[in-house]
Design a protein around this motif. Structure first.
Motif, PDB file in Angstrom:
ATOM      1  N   SER A 152       0.828  -1.210   0.000  1.00  0.00           N
ATOM      2  CA  SER A 152       0.000   0.000   0.000  1.00  0.00           C
ATOM      3  C   SER A 152       0.859   1.257   0.000  1.00  0.00           C
ATOM      4  O   SER A 152       0.579   2.229  -0.716  1.00  0.00           O
ATOM      5  CB  SER A 152      -0.922  -0.018   1.223  1.00  0.00           C
ATOM      6  N   HIS A 153       1.904   1.240   0.809  1.00  0.00           N
ATOM      7  CA  HIS A 153       2.811   2.393   0.879  1.00  0.00           C
ATOM      8  C   HIS A 153       3.460   2.662  -0.469  1.00  0.00           C
ATOM      9  O   HIS A 153       3.560   3.820  -0.908  1.00  0.00           O
ATOM     10  CB  HIS A 153       3.881   2.127   1.938  1.00  0.00           C
ATOM     11  N   ASN A 154       3.879   1.598  -1.146  1.00  0.00           N
ATOM     12  CA  ASN A 154       4.550   1.776  -2.436  1.00  0.00           C
ATOM     13  C   ASN A 154       3.589   2.236  -3.528  1.00  0.00           C
ATOM     14  O   ASN A 154       4.000   2.950  -4.457  1.00  0.00           O
ATOM     15  CB  ASN A 154       5.248   0.481  -2.845  1.00  0.00           C
ATOM     16  N   GLU A 155       2.324   1.833  -3.432  1.00  0.00           N
ATOM     17  CA  GLU A 155       1.334   2.359  -4.379  1.00  0.00           C
ATOM     18  C   GLU A 155       1.215   3.871  -4.240  1.00  0.00           C
ATOM     19  O   GLU A 155       1.144   4.600  -5.239  1.00  0.00           O
ATOM     20  CB  GLU A 155      -0.017   1.692  -4.143  1.00  0.00           C
ATOM     21  N   GLN A 156       1.197   4.349  -3.004  1.00  0.00           N
ATOM     22  CA  GLN A 156       1.128   5.792  -2.773  1.00  0.00           C
ATOM     23  C   GLN A 156       2.411   6.488  -3.239  1.00  0.00           C
ATOM     24  O   GLN A 156       2.368   7.598  -3.775  1.00  0.00           O
ATOM     25  CB  GLN A 156       0.888   6.061  -1.294  1.00  0.00           C
ATOM     26  N   GLN A 157       3.547   5.819  -3.042  1.00  0.00           N
ATOM     27  CA  GLN A 157       4.817   6.378  -3.507  1.00  0.00           C
ATOM     28  C   GLN A 157       4.818   6.528  -5.025  1.00  0.00           C
ATOM     29  O   GLN A 157       5.254   7.564  -5.557  1.00  0.00           O
ATOM     30  CB  GLN A 157       5.973   5.461  -3.089  1.00  0.00           C
ATOM     31  N   LEU A 158       4.329   5.524  -5.730  1.00  0.00           N
ATOM     32  CA  LEU A 158       4.314   5.569  -7.193  1.00  0.00           C
ATOM     33  C   LEU A 158       3.340   6.620  -7.719  1.00  0.00           C
ATOM     34  O   LEU A 158       3.593   7.251  -8.750  1.00  0.00           O
ATOM     35  CB  LEU A 158       3.956   4.180  -7.737  1.00  0.00           C
ATOM     36  N   ARG A 159       2.216   6.797  -7.004  1.00  0.00           N
ATOM     37  CA  ARG A 159       1.281   7.854  -7.413  1.00  0.00           C
ATOM     38  C   ARG A 159       1.935   9.222  -7.326  1.00  0.00           C
ATOM     39  O   ARG A 159       1.624  10.127  -8.101  1.00  0.00           O
ATOM     40  CB  ARG A 159       0.033   7.825  -6.528  1.00  0.00           C
ATOM     41  N   GLY A 160       2.818   9.390  -6.348  1.00  0.00           N
ATOM     42  CA  GLY A 160       3.535  10.657  -6.205  1.00  0.00           C
ATOM     43  C   GLY A 160       4.850  10.696  -6.943  1.00  0.00           C
ATOM     44  O   GLY A 160       5.672  11.586  -6.705  1.00  0.00           O
ATOM     45  N   LEU A 161       5.064   9.677  -7.831  1.00  0.00           N
ATOM     46  CA  LEU A 161       6.285   9.590  -8.634  1.00  0.00           C
ATOM     47  C   LEU A 161       7.534   9.543  -7.749  1.00  0.00           C
ATOM     48  O   LEU A 161       8.569  10.127  -8.081  1.00  0.00           O
ATOM     49  CB  LEU A 161       6.369  10.767  -9.618  1.00  0.00           C
ATOM     50  N   GLN A 162       7.406   8.801  -6.641  1.00  0.00           N
ATOM     51  CA  GLN A 162       8.539   8.624  -5.737  1.00  0.00           C
ATOM     52  C   GLN A 162       8.994   7.169  -5.759  1.00  0.00           C
ATOM     53  O   GLN A 162       8.247   6.269  -6.142  1.00  0.00           O
ATOM     54  CB  GLN A 162       8.153   9.031  -4.304  1.00  0.00           C
ATOM     55  N   ALA A 163      10.214   6.931  -5.337  1.00  0.00           N
ATOM     56  CA  ALA A 163      10.790   5.592  -5.375  1.00  0.00           C
ATOM     57  C   ALA A 163      10.102   4.688  -4.351  1.00  0.00           C
ATOM     58  O   ALA A 163       9.775   5.134  -3.245  1.00  0.00           O
ATOM     59  CB  ALA A 163      12.285   5.658  -5.088  1.00  0.00           C
ATOM     60  N   PRO A 164       9.869   3.420  -4.713  1.00  0.00           N
ATOM     61  CA  PRO A 164       9.261   2.489  -3.754  1.00  0.00           C
ATOM     62  C   PRO A 164      10.213   2.164  -2.605  1.00  0.00           C
ATOM     63  O   PRO A 164      11.415   2.392  -2.686  1.00  0.00           O
ATOM     64  CB  PRO A 164       8.974   1.248  -4.610  1.00  0.00           C
ATOM     65  N   THR A 165       9.631   1.612  -1.541  1.00  0.00           N
ATOM     66  CA  THR A 165      10.380   1.262  -0.336  1.00  0.00           C
ATOM     67  C   THR A 165      10.488  -0.253  -0.231  1.00  0.00           C
ATOM     68  O   THR A 165       9.524  -0.969  -0.518  1.00  0.00           O
ATOM     69  CB  THR A 165       9.663   1.812   0.908  1.00  0.00           C
ATOM     70  N   SER A 166      11.621  -0.751   0.206  1.00  0.00           N
ATOM     71  CA  SER A 166      11.783  -2.195   0.392  1.00  0.00           C
ATOM     72  C   SER A 166      11.059  -2.632   1.664  1.00  0.00           C
ATOM     73  O   SER A 166      10.771  -1.817   2.550  1.00  0.00           O
ATOM     74  CB  SER A 166      13.260  -2.570   0.482  1.00  0.00           C
ATOM     75  N   TRP A 167      10.796  -3.938   1.768  1.00  0.00           N
ATOM     76  CA  TRP A 167      10.111  -4.462   2.959  1.00  0.00           C
ATOM     77  C   TRP A 167      10.911  -4.211   4.238  1.00  0.00           C
ATOM     78  O   TRP A 167      10.344  -3.744   5.225  1.00  0.00           O
ATOM     79  CB  TRP A 167       9.815  -5.949   2.772  1.00  0.00           C
ATOM     80  N   PRO A 168      12.226  -4.492   4.272  1.00  0.00           N
ATOM     81  CA  PRO A 168      12.984  -4.184   5.502  1.00  0.00           C
ATOM     82  C   PRO A 168      12.958  -2.697   5.861  1.00  0.00           C
ATOM     83  O   PRO A 168      12.888  -2.346   7.042  1.00  0.00           O
ATOM     84  CB  PRO A 168      14.407  -4.641   5.165  1.00  0.00           C
ATOM     85  N   GLU A 169      12.997  -1.832   4.849  1.00  0.00           N
ATOM     86  CA  GLU A 169      12.924  -0.394   5.125  1.00  0.00           C
ATOM     87  C   GLU A 169      11.573  -0.017   5.704  1.00  0.00           C
ATOM     88  O   GLU A 169      11.483   0.814   6.614  1.00  0.00           O
ATOM     89  CB  GLU A 169      13.185   0.401   3.848  1.00  0.00           C
ATOM     90  N   TYR A 170      10.513  -0.648   5.178  1.00  0.00           N
ATOM     91  CA  TYR A 170       9.169  -0.341   5.679  1.00  0.00           C
ATOM     92  C   TYR A 170       9.010  -0.798   7.126  1.00  0.00           C
ATOM     93  O   TYR A 170       8.344  -0.129   7.931  1.00  0.00           O
ATOM     94  CB  TYR A 170       8.113  -1.016   4.802  1.00  0.00           C
ATOM     95  N   LEU A 171       9.629  -1.938   7.477  1.00  0.00           N
ATOM     96  CA  LEU A 171       9.519  -2.444   8.845  1.00  0.00           C
ATOM     97  C   LEU A 171      10.126  -1.496   9.872  1.00  0.00           C
ATOM     98  O   LEU A 171       9.742  -1.521  11.043  1.00  0.00           O
ATOM     99  CB  LEU A 171      10.207  -3.810   8.960  1.00  0.00           C
ATOM    100  N   SER A 172      11.060  -0.678   9.454  1.00  0.00           N
ATOM    101  CA  SER A 172      11.678   0.281  10.371  1.00  0.00           C
ATOM    102  C   SER A 172      11.129   1.691  10.197  1.00  0.00           C
ATOM    103  O   SER A 172      11.629   2.637  10.802  1.00  0.00           O
ATOM    104  CB  SER A 172      13.205   0.301  10.171  1.00  0.00           C
ATOM    105  N   SER A 173      10.068   1.817   9.395  1.00  0.00           N
ATOM    106  CA  SER A 173       9.525   3.143   9.110  1.00  0.00           C
ATOM    107  C   SER A 173       8.570   3.615  10.192  1.00  0.00           C
ATOM    108  O   SER A 173       7.988   2.814  10.939  1.00  0.00           O
ATOM    109  CB  SER A 173       8.786   3.129   7.764  1.00  0.00           C
ATOM    110  N   ALA A 174       8.381   4.919  10.269  1.00  0.00           N
ATOM    111  CA  ALA A 174       7.446   5.503  11.228  1.00  0.00           C
ATOM    112  C   ALA A 174       6.015   5.091  10.919  1.00  0.00           C
ATOM    113  O   ALA A 174       5.207   4.878  11.835  1.00  0.00           O
ATOM    114  CB  ALA A 174       7.574   7.024  11.207  1.00  0.00           C
ATOM    115  N   GLU A 175       5.675   4.945   9.634  1.00  0.00           N
ATOM    116  CA  GLU A 175       4.310   4.576   9.267  1.00  0.00           C
ATOM    117  C   GLU A 175       3.937   3.207   9.814  1.00  0.00           C
ATOM    118  O   GLU A 175       2.853   3.018  10.382  1.00  0.00           O
ATOM    119  CB  GLU A 175       4.149   4.569   7.744  1.00  0.00           C
ATOM    120  N   PHE A 176       4.849   2.225   9.666  1.00  0.00           N
ATOM    121  CA  PHE A 176       4.565   0.870  10.152  1.00  0.00           C
ATOM    122  C   PHE A 176       4.379   0.855  11.654  1.00  0.00           C
ATOM    123  O   PHE A 176       3.429   0.258  12.176  1.00  0.00           O
ATOM    124  CB  PHE A 176       5.698  -0.074   9.742  1.00  0.00           C
ATOM    125  N   TRP A 177       5.262   1.498  12.384  1.00  0.00           N
ATOM    126  CA  TRP A 177       5.180   1.463  13.839  1.00  0.00           C
ATOM    127  C   TRP A 177       4.058   2.341  14.376  1.00  0.00           C
ATOM    128  O   TRP A 177       3.495   2.063  15.427  1.00  0.00           O
ATOM    129  CB  TRP A 177       6.531   1.840  14.454  1.00  0.00           C
TER     130      TRP A 177
END
Length: 223
Positions: A152-177
């Motif tokens: 879901s996060h990467n879909e939003q990133q692509l809509r904003g023409l931003q680079a996707p996030t890897s799963w390990p990066e997402y696990l340490s992200s503020a959004e996940f926690w």
């Protein structure tokens, strides 16, 4: 009718769960499409939404917190006590208790589950099966939340023409926690409140409450 009477609690909550899940899907679909329209994008169908990562992450983040609540409570109440609460064991019963108290091994009765009558790994596994299954469901739900969340996060990133996030990066992200901890804190508050409020308050006829006339200090007594 006997089946309905004997299983009314489970069936009622199953029906309520399905209705709530359906309501969440309808409301979530409308909210999701409103956001797409605001971003200048084309709305999606209901079927596309309920099979999307956005819907999956919203569902699984609630599931994992609920099962975490039960997993922790099941294991915590083996050793931790709350004087006066029906949610606690009696004060002298802290710990795993004796085989006689738990009706296992040679103390099992004729109607005891088969694995309660045997020793070894089967008896040990069965004696902890409830907490283990709750813990496994929690971990699987949390894993599903993380996988759906990064999608879901990467879909939003692509809509904003931003680079996707890897799963390990997402696990340490503020959004996940943020998603995780906002559910954990509410579940822990609710279950702690239930244990303490049940010391002083009553609900006549409920096994989650002490009998109305029971003393506030009565512990491990259910109505």
């Amino acid at each position: 009718m006997r089946f309905l009477h004997h299983n009314s609690l489970g069936l009622a909550f199953l029906a309520a769960f399905l209705l709530a899940l359906a309501g969440q899907a309808v409301a979530g679909h409308a909210e999701f499409n409103n956001q797409l329209i605001a971003d200048g994008l084309v709305p999606v169908s209901f079927g596309a939404y309920v099979t999307s990562s956005d819907f999956a992450v919203d569902v699984t983040e609630n599931w994992q917190s609920e099962y975490l609540q039960f997993f922790l409570y099941i294991f915590a109440t083996v050793w931790l006590l709350q004087r006066g609460s029906p949610e606690s064991k009696e004060l002298h019963k802290a710990g795993v208790e004796s085989d006689k108290d738990q009706l296992v091994g040679e103390h099992a009765r004729e109607d005891s589950p088969r694995w309660a009558t045997v020793k070894g790994w089967r008896g040990t596994l069965y004696s902890r099966s409830l907490g283990l299954v709750m813990g496994a469901i929690f971990l699987l739900s949390w894993l599903a939340q993380s996988v759906a969340g990064v999608a879901s996060h990467n879909e939003q990133q692509l809509r904003g023409l931003q680079a996707p996030t890897s799963w390990p990066e997402y696990l340490s992200s503020a959004e996940f926690w943020s998603r995780t901890l906002q559910n954990w804190q509410s579940e822990l508050l609710a279950i702690g409140s239930m244990a303490v409020l049940a010391i002083y308050l009553r609900q006549r006829g409920s096994p989650e409450s002490k009998p109305v006339g029971a003393a506030h200090t009565a512990t491990g007594v259910e109505g």
